[in-house]
Design an enzyme around this catalytic site. Structure first.
Site, short mmCIF file in Angstrom:
data_model
loop_
_atom_site.label_atom_id
_atom_site.label_comp_id
_atom_site.label_asym_id
_atom_site.label_seq_id
_atom_site.Cartn_x
_atom_site.Cartn_y
_atom_site.Cartn_z
N ASP A 10 0.85 -1.18 0.00
CA ASP A 10 0.00 0.00 0.00
C ASP A 10 0.89 1.23 0.00
O ASP A 10 2.08 1.17 0.32
CB ASP A 10 -0.92 0.00 1.22
N ASP A 76 -5.18 -2.79 -2.39
CA ASP A 76 -6.50 -2.18 -2.50
C ASP A 76 -6.53 -1.07 -3.53
O ASP A 76 -7.51 -0.33 -3.63
CB ASP A 76 -6.99 -1.68 -1.14
N ASP A 125 -1.21 -0.94 5.06
CA ASP A 125 -1.65 0.44 5.30
C ASP A 125 -1.02 0.99 6.58
O ASP A 125 -0.57 2.15 6.63
CB ASP A 125 -3.17 0.48 5.38
N HIS A 195 34.33 5.73 -17.46
CA HIS A 195 35.45 5.39 -18.35
C HIS A 195 36.49 6.50 -18.38
O HIS A 195 36.23 7.66 -18.02
CB HIS A 195 34.92 5.14 -19.76
N GLU A 271 25.61 4.74 -22.66
CA GLU A 271 25.32 6.16 -22.48
C GLU A 271 24.07 6.55 -23.26
O GLU A 271 23.61 5.83 -24.15
CB GLU A 271 26.53 6.98 -22.94
#
Length: 391
Positions: A10, A76, A125, A195, A271
């Site tokens: 939740d 839920d 919850d 690098h 990249e």
């Protein structure tokens, strides 16, 4: 027969958007035993983002317990359940990378999704609200259930962080993630190596995955040897993974020769594709494509001119590779040889920082950064842009 878990998750936001947090619990499907609890305050977010974050954390906790287990997810949130089940389209751009991240942890074939009413999701919850309450107090939520264990009277104290930010975590316990965190086991530690220099680096030209794929310059090869010597002296690297681009493979090979390791290539570590800007300086791109560049700087969802790759797209790909590598190298220290954008993205995601933080980090050629990833889904940035080995 494969083990089965139930993940109840939740998330909530007090304001939508507002202060937000998530909670998730992992249970054994046969016995109902609570195996793990995870929760976190995530700052300002919407309900839906918090719910997806709870799902992701729950799936990671289940995966850490048993990577081969089947998972029954119960929430839920009708939105999350229907979208993850494939019955509803994911229209909101903020939800798409979160759904992709969840699917990368436990593939759809091993995960089933079930909507439950709110009164049956009280555990998750409660955890989400505990996390939000802790965040309001400026504290970090603490688990009562260690991964793989049952309810404990109190969480054990974690070991102190090692002096060397690249040191492998001690076998008896992981470095602390925040004050007083539980012992979550040995994390996967990614040592991120940019690098060495190429001929384009000192000229500050766009050099991504869509350009000329330059090799290291003489300076870059010297940098690679220096960082290889430094990593060999530390003796902590157990595996090496590199971007497929030449400059990363050359840098990784220099380290591999010194450490006696093989280099694995991971496509997701490449990249950004900078499109038509490849090979240009920032000033040249601004002169030729002023509107496109301004739009790109204003939003991570905008791609460079000519079919390049947006930073949002890069984030989705890098996050998927991150999760795959975390699962593959659990408890190990791995050198990832990659580029500026993937490293900044991994740091940003680990910190929970906003997308614009990508423009606020400096990463030198052949620099070292380190991030540790724990079983509860949390991460700890240990090092950023270290260049002492080059001096």
């Amino acid at each position: 027969m494969a083990r089965r878990f139930i993940v109840e998750a939740d998330g909530g936001s007090r304001g939508n958007p507002g202060p937000a947090g998530y909670g998730a619990v992992v249970r054994d499907a046969e016995t109902g035993e609570t195996l793990a609890e995870v929760a976190e305050y995530i700052g300002t977010a919407t309900n839906n983002v918090a719910e997806y974050k709870g799902l992701i954390a729950g799936l990671r906790a289940a995966y850490a317990l048993d990577p081969e287990a089947g998972v029954q997810v119960r929430m839920d949130s009708k939105l999350v359940i229907e979208q993850m089940s494939g019955r509803w389209k994911i229209k909101h751009p903020d939800m798409r990378p979160l759904a992709a991240e969840a699917k990368a942890i436990v593939p759809p074939g091993r995960a089933a999704y079930e909507w439950i009413p709110r009164e049956r999701n009280k555990h998750a919850d409660r955890l989400a609200n505990e996390a939000m309450d802790a965040g309001k107090r400026g504290e970090r939520w603490q688990p009562k259930v260690p991964p793989g264990g049952t309810l404990a009277a109190g969480a054990p104290e974690a070991a102190a962080p090692a002096d060397d930010a690249l040191a492998a975590p001690a076998a008896t316990g992981a470095p602390a993630v925040g004050w007083g965190s539980a012992d979550l086991g040995t994390p996967a530690t990614f040592v991120l190596l940019r690098h060495g220099e190429t001929p384009l680096t000192p000229e500050k030209r766009f050099s991504g995955s869509g350009g000329s794929d330059p090799e290291l310059s003489d300076v870059g090869r010297h940098q690679a040897e220096r960082v290889a010597a430094a990593l060999a002296a530390r003796g902590t690297i157990q595996d090496i993974v590199a971007s497929p681009l030449r400059r990363c493979r050359e840098t990784a090979d220099a380290v591999a020769r010194r450490l006696g390791l093989e280099v694995q290539v991971e496509e997701g570590l490449r990249e950004t594709d900078f499109g038509a800007w490849e090979g240009l300086t920032f000033a040249e791109a601004k002169e030729r494509y002023p509107d496109d560049l301004a739009a790109w700087l204003a939003s991570t969802k905008v791609a460079p001119t000519g079919g390049g790759e947006s930073f949002a797209a890069v984030t989705r790909r890098v996050a998927a590779s991150r999760d795959k590598l975390i699962a593959r190298y659990t408890g190990r220290t791995v050198l990832l040889v990659t580029h500026v954008t993937p490293i900044k993205t991994l740091v940003r995601l680990a910190l929970g920082a906003p997308p614009e933080s990508l423009f606020r980090m400096e990463l030198s050629a052949a620099s070292l950064t380190a991030v540790a990833y724990y079983a509860d889904g949390n991460a700890s940035v240990r090092l950023l842009n270290e260049t002492a080995h080059l001096r």
